[in-house]
Design a protein around this motif. Structure first.
Motif, PDB file in Angstrom:
ATOM      1  N   SER A  41      -1.309  -2.990   3.215  1.00 35.56           N
ATOM      2  CA  SER A  41      -0.117  -3.347   3.979  1.00 35.56           C
ATOM      3  C   SER A  41       0.814  -2.149   4.062  1.00 35.56           C
ATOM      4  CB  SER A  41       0.611  -4.515   3.304  1.00 35.56           C
ATOM      5  OG  SER A  41       1.905  -4.681   3.846  1.00 35.56           O
ATOM      6  N   GLU A 240       5.106 -10.287   3.498  1.00 41.75           N
ATOM      7  CA  GLU A 240       3.784 -10.602   2.945  1.00 41.75           C
ATOM      8  C   GLU A 240       3.819 -11.755   1.934  1.00 41.75           C
ATOM      9  OE1 GLU A 240       1.282  -9.201   4.163  1.00 41.75           O
ATOM     10  OE2 GLU A 240       1.866  -7.232   4.944  1.00 41.75           O
ATOM     11  N   ASN A 243       0.666 -13.661   1.349  1.00 41.42           N
ATOM     12  CA  ASN A 243      -0.510 -12.912   0.944  1.00 41.42           C
ATOM     13  C   ASN A 243      -0.166 -11.990  -0.222  1.00 41.42           C
ATOM     14  OD1 ASN A 243      -3.051 -11.759   0.875  1.00 41.42           O
ATOM     15  ND2 ASN A 243      -2.696 -10.418   2.639  1.00 41.42           N
ATOM     16  N   THR A 244      -0.037 -12.554  -1.393  1.00 48.34           N
ATOM     17  CA  THR A 244       0.351 -11.780  -2.582  1.00 48.34           C
ATOM     18  C   THR A 244      -0.732 -10.808  -3.032  1.00 48.34           C
ATOM     19  OG1 THR A 244      -0.443 -13.591  -3.998  1.00 48.34           O
ATOM     20  CG2 THR A 244       1.901 -13.582  -3.416  1.00 48.34           C
ATOM     21  N   SER A 245      -1.947 -10.978  -2.542  1.00 51.13           N
ATOM     22  CA  SER A 245      -3.035 -10.092  -2.961  1.00 51.13           C
ATOM     23  C   SER A 245      -2.837  -8.658  -2.460  1.00 51.13           C
ATOM     24  CB  SER A 245      -4.380 -10.627  -2.450  1.00 51.13           C
ATOM     25  OG  SER A 245      -4.405 -10.672  -1.031  1.00 51.13           O
ATOM     26  N   VAL A 246      -1.955  -8.459  -1.471  1.00 48.22           N
ATOM     27  CA  VAL A 246      -1.746  -7.105  -0.941  1.00 48.22           C
ATOM     28  C   VAL A 246      -1.091  -6.195  -1.970  1.00 48.22           C
ATOM     29  CG1 VAL A 246      -1.596  -7.868   1.450  1.00 48.22           C
ATOM     30  CG2 VAL A 246       0.486  -7.754   0.069  1.00 48.22           C
ATOM     31  N   TRP A 247      -0.484  -6.788  -3.020  1.00 50.55           N
ATOM     32  CA  TRP A 247       0.164  -5.988  -4.054  1.00 50.55           C
ATOM     33  C   TRP A 247      -0.837  -5.471  -5.087  1.00 50.55           C
ATOM     34  CZ3 TRP A 247       5.187  -4.594  -3.583  1.00 50.55           C
ATOM     35  CH2 TRP A 247       5.970  -5.313  -2.672  1.00 50.55           C
ATOM     36  N   LEU A 248      -2.055  -5.984  -5.041  1.00 49.96           N
ATOM     37  CA  LEU A 248      -3.067  -5.576  -6.005  1.00 49.96           C
ATOM     38  C   LEU A 248      -3.927  -4.466  -5.429  1.00 49.96           C
ATOM     39  CD1 LEU A 248      -4.243  -9.134  -7.161  1.00 49.96           C
ATOM     40  CD2 LEU A 248      -2.555  -7.653  -8.270  1.00 49.96           C
ATOM     41  N   PHE A 249      -4.175  -3.447  -6.231  1.00 52.76           N
ATOM     42  CA  PHE A 249      -5.112  -2.406  -5.816  1.00 52.76           C
ATOM     43  C   PHE A 249      -5.723  -1.766  -7.056  1.00 52.76           C
ATOM     44  CE2 PHE A 249      -0.826  -0.552  -5.681  1.00 52.76           C
ATOM     45  CZ  PHE A 249      -0.950   0.462  -6.611  1.00 52.76           C
ATOM     46  N   HIS A 250      -6.830  -1.131  -6.845  1.00 56.10           N
ATOM     47  CA  HIS A 250      -7.558  -0.489  -7.938  1.00 56.10           C
ATOM     48  C   HIS A 250      -7.545   1.020  -7.707  1.00 56.10           C
ATOM     49  CE1 HIS A 250      -8.875  -4.528  -9.044  1.00 56.10           C
ATOM     50  NE2 HIS A 250      -9.206  -4.714  -7.762  1.00 56.10           N
TER      51      HIS A 250
END
Length: 361
Positions: A41, A240, A243-250
């Protein structure tokens, strides 16, 4: 001979520093475009990038300006909140959203319109003097029109695809998805990038006023980044929230984009500020098109971006307009005095700010 080598190196340092920063900006554009293509995002990217920049800049501001920092008042704090809304919040969000809809090369070329927008808005707010009978004022006006014309050429004329040695035989993918929506996305991205430049210009003009009452440039940069982090995070959550998953990244391109973006922001503040003290804002601005060339090469090589004749011609027209505006700016009386004005992320916003301050009533 030995004594001349250190002198030669000292003379070359400003050139090397600006070139290094432009290369860093170009790499940031490529990394950001790749992360956005992977589904990151743009609003979350802004929030994370400003958080990293704040963490890197704040310690230097606290230590280096602990004795010279003026007292913070409610009025100054409110002004900082307002200008941080223009930049980095609105400007960065519009920039990365426009980047998502277009290409890295197109976005970098459009950002060269910043001096034009700043000049036009400074004229509107009567911070810029235009003496139409003088050649340098005519150059600024003509440069403004030329730059806008270049943007129109880039947006409306595509032309044949130019084959480079490393792109021959490659199947070019549509940069915006389905071919039917490409032109629509390009127009939408162009409008967002132009709106972002307007926000950027509003920030420059507002900053020129705030610096008079709060001249601690490094502390101001840290405060703007911090407030931008808070406001940008609120905006990202508002957009967002489903869609809270946009804050997660690896450990992927999204992580690299956030960390590297903050690092290049902090690096630009210290490096370009030092260069501007020695060589002035016009010197720094003159290197802006260098990032366009680097992004065009890296984008075609790493992102398979098409380089079309119409976009190349439009980019050249924009750069010509940029140099006309900068040349006219350099001839202003009294001439701008380099004072190390605040320089911020993505592009060198404050390279024009110093000139605006010198000509303000």
């Amino acid at each position: 001979m030995e004594s001349s080598l250190p002198q030669l190196f000292n003379n070359a340092k400003p050139f090397l520093a600006v070139i290094l920063v432009q290369f860093g900006y170009a790499v940031m554009s490529i990394i950001a475009k790749f992360a956005l293509n992977q589904g990151m995002s743009p609003h979350v990217l802004v929030a994370y990038r400003m958080a990293v920049a704040s963490a890197l800049i704040a310690p230097f501001a606290i230590v280096l300006e602990r004795k010279s920092r003026p007292k913070m008042t409610l009025t100054i704090f409110a002004k900082i909140m307002l200008i941080s809304l223009f930049e980095p919040v609105l400007d960065h969000n519009l920039y990365y959203t426009g980047l998502k809809y277009t290409t890295a090369t197109f976005t970098t070329a459009m950002c060269n319109m910043l001096p034009t927008f700043t000049f036009a808005m400074a004229c509107i707010f009567k911070l810029e003097r235009v003496e139409i009978r003088r050649v340098h004022s005519q150059a600024k006006v003509v440069g403004t029109m030329v730059t806008v014309g270049g943007a129109m050429v880039m947006t409306l004329i595509k032309g044949p695809v130019l084959e480079l040695p490393w792109t021959k035989g490659r199947n070019h993918l549509d940069q915006s998805g389905a071919s039917g929506g490409h032109e629509h996305d390009l127009m939408k991205g162009t409008l967002m990038l132009m709106a972002g430049c307007c926000c950027w210009s509003c920030f420059i003009i507002s900053q020129a006023v705030i610096l008079k009452s709060y001249p601690a440039k490094l502390s101001l940069a840290a405060l703007i980044c911090t407030m931008g982090t808070v406001e940008g995070t609120i905006l990202a959550f508002a957009v967002e929230w489903r869609n809270t998953s946009v804050w997660l990244f690896h450990l992927d391109s999204k992580f690299i984009a956030a960390i590297y973006g903050g690092m290049i922001s902090a690096f630009a503040v210290t490096t370009l500020g030092s260069v501007m003290k020695k060589r002035g804002p016009v010197f720094v601005s003159a290197f802006n098109p260098l990032s366009l060339v680097i992004v065009a090469i890296l984008g075609s090589f790493l992102l398979a971006e098409e380089i079309c004749l119409g976009r190349v011609i439009g980019s050249i027209i924009i750069v010509i307009g940029l140099y006309l505006v900068l040349w006219g700016k350099s001839k202003d009386e009294p001439q701008s005095k380099p004072d190390g004005t605040l320089v911020r992320a993505d592009q060198q916003m404050a390279t024009i700010n110093d000139g605006i301050q010198s000509s303000s009533p």
